[in-house]
Design an enzyme around this catalytic site. Structure first.
Site, PDB file in Angstrom:
ATOM      1  N   GLY A   1       0.816  -1.204   0.000  1.00 37.92           N
ATOM      2  CA  GLY A   1       0.000   0.000   0.000  1.00 37.92           C
ATOM      3  C   GLY A   1       0.851   1.255   0.000  1.00 37.92           C
ATOM      4  CB  SER A   2       0.105   4.625   1.284  1.00 36.85           C
ATOM      5  OG  SER A   2      -1.062   4.786   0.509  1.00 36.85           O
ATOM      6  CB  THR A   3       4.464   1.501   3.531  1.00 36.39           C
ATOM      7  OG1 THR A   3       4.227   0.255   2.866  1.00 36.39           O
ATOM      8  CG2 THR A   3       3.595   1.598   4.772  1.00 36.39           C
TER       9      THR A   3
END
Length: 491
Positions: free
Chosen positions: A218-220
């Site tokens: 995801g956004s990591t």
């Protein structure tokens, strides 16, 4: 000497040399492989009749040891705080084999490694009972306990790393198991317990921090995409992109949105820094298409994706682990999704901790390490491990730019639940989709203090934290990470 006798002598000499050579090869070069062969039942019984070396914390506390038993095995393996350390120790079972460090360092623990040959001869001559070496791990018991308690019953994993050395301070996986159950000499009970654990869809026997079915980050993963952009020299944190509220993936009719809906902070354009701080998908998708998948892939690989990393220690057999992956060939629409950690990008908690640790360490990623040293029964050091550089994906100036963005993300962006009073925390959350009917995978990765990092951490919660579609990384994963960071900072 007559001709016939000379021929016989040559044949005898050749046979002797062949026997000597084959014996030397078997004893000196193939011993470890033969001892590790699961079909070698003699080695199995011998390994139990030898007092297996302990697995120790750095303060000398044994988390795995052997105690005398009154059966044919002579010794039984015992695990102190078994579920707490199971992801690292693994188990040593008379019927189910071994896992974790028990498997990776079996030759050392059992005293059968090539490097222990002379020690074994000395003990034989002196009449001392055979005994394996002790393996000292890098885990910090305070940090390990804090991570274990913080994750609780939620499915997922936590890995904490010391950025400057690569030492793994904590490795927690949930759901877990008690290795003492599998180390029992009651074979029927062990088999029943193993079948129950092995049949569990939640995979409690795996260390989910490094192994098993990995999750979309995801956004990591936006940290990796930003690193690729800044390292290219074509972009800075202030570089601007169009800021629509919806974005149609190139060549498709698929529409993506930012996690909060609407545009990214308002305005006709948005900077990369703001997009990462607020964790907006659309600007990162646009950036990914401009960069191209090759630059993102190359940066991901520099941080450790698509790579087999030996976390046990240089010169030791590796623990089982599943490499994190970034695909090798992507269309523009696929690249747009991959740029914010979706499509077929997959990562372990270890990998995302390595990303944060590399940023924290001025752009240098150290090889993660689980073993400090190996000590012989006479307390002489058999092996000692020093920090080793794995790669340098970014310069220190790029690392500083990303750190500043991560700090702002914790102070006022999408990772505010990781804030610690009086400490600048650098962090990034993630909320990854797994399908329309599946709970999100929730992430946090970061480090602290931002100006002098002592620890980098990654948290992954696979079951959505019990919150279904409403379970965002900042609500669930960030508070867990905060407790782990505090455990280090409060020491």
């Amino acid at each position: 000497m007559n001709r016939e006798l000379k021929r016989v002598s040559i044949v005898v000499l050749a046979m002797f040399l062949a026997l000597f050579g084959s014996t030397t090869i078997i004893q000196m070069f193939q011993a470890d492989t033969l001892n590790a062969d699961g079909r070698n039942t003699r080695t199995l019984y011998d390994s139990y009749r030898t007092e297996r070396g302990p697995i120790l914390l750095s303060d000398g506390t044994a988390i795995a040891s052997s105690v005398a038993s009154d059966d044919e095995y002579k010794y039984q393996r015992v695990y102190a705080n078994g579920p707490l350390y199971a992801p690292v120790t693994g188990y040593f079972s008379p019927t189910q084999g071994s896992s974790g460090l028990e498997l990776a360092t079996n030759d050392l623990l059992s005293g059968t490694s090539n490097s222990q040959f002379l020690d074994s001869i000395n003990r034989l001559i002196s009449g001392q009972a055979p005994k394996g070496a002790a393996v000292e791990v890098t885990l910090d018991p305070v940090v390990q306990q804090a991570a274990f308690d913080a994750l609780g019953d939620q499915e997922g994993a936590i890995v904490a790393i010391e950025p400057k050395t690569g030492k793994i301070l904590a490795s927690v996986s949930s759901p877990g198991y008690d290795p003492n159950v599998l180390a029992s000499h009651d074979n029927a009970a062990v088999l029943d317990a193993y079948r129950t654990l092995d049949d569990d869809d939640r995979q409690p026997l795996l260390n989910k921090g490094v192994d098993g079915d990995l999750d979309p980050p995801g956004s990591t993963f936006k940290l990796v995409t930003a690193a690729a952009a800044f390292a290219s020299g074509d972009y800075t944190p202030e570089s601007e992109f169009p800021n629509p509220s919806t974005y149609t993936l190139p060549g498709t009719s698929t529409v993506i949105r930012n996690s909060e809906g609407g545009s990214c902070g308002g305005g006709a354009t948005v900077s990369i820094a703001t997009a990462v701080e607020l964790s907006c998908n659309i600007p990162l998708a646009e950036l990914g298409v401009e960069l191209g998948y090759e630059k993102i892939r190359d940066m991901a690989q520099s941080f450790g994706f698509n790579m087999d990393v030996n976390i046990t220690g240089t010169g030791l057999n590796p623990m089982p682990m599943q490499p994190s992956t970034f695909p090798n060939a992507l269309s523009d629409d696929q690249t747009a999704m991959a740029a914010f950690g979706q499509y077929t990008v997959r990562a372990s908690a270890l990998q995302m901790a390595m990303v944060s640790a590399g940023i924290a360490n001025g752009g240098i990623v150290c090889n993660p390490q689980l073993v400090n040293r190996v000590v012989n029964p006479d307390l002489s050091v058999l092996k000692e491990f020093e920090p080793a550089q794995l790669s340098q994906p970014i310069t220190s100036s790029v690392a500083k730019e990303i750190t500043d963005i991560m700090v702002q993300g914790v102070q006022s962006g999408a990772a505010t639940n990781a804030r610690i009073d009086g400490v600048d925390v650098a962090g990034k959350t993630g909320t990854a989709q797994n399908g329309s009917d599946d709970p999100y995978t929730l992430w946090f990765t970061g480090f602290a203090p931002a100006d002098d990092p002592k620890v980098a951490v990654a948290v992954v919660v696979e079951d959505g934290g019990g919150l279904g579609q409403d379970g965002y990384g900042n609500l669930v994963a960030a508070p867990i990470a905060k407790k782990v960071l505090e455990a280090v900072l409060n020491k």
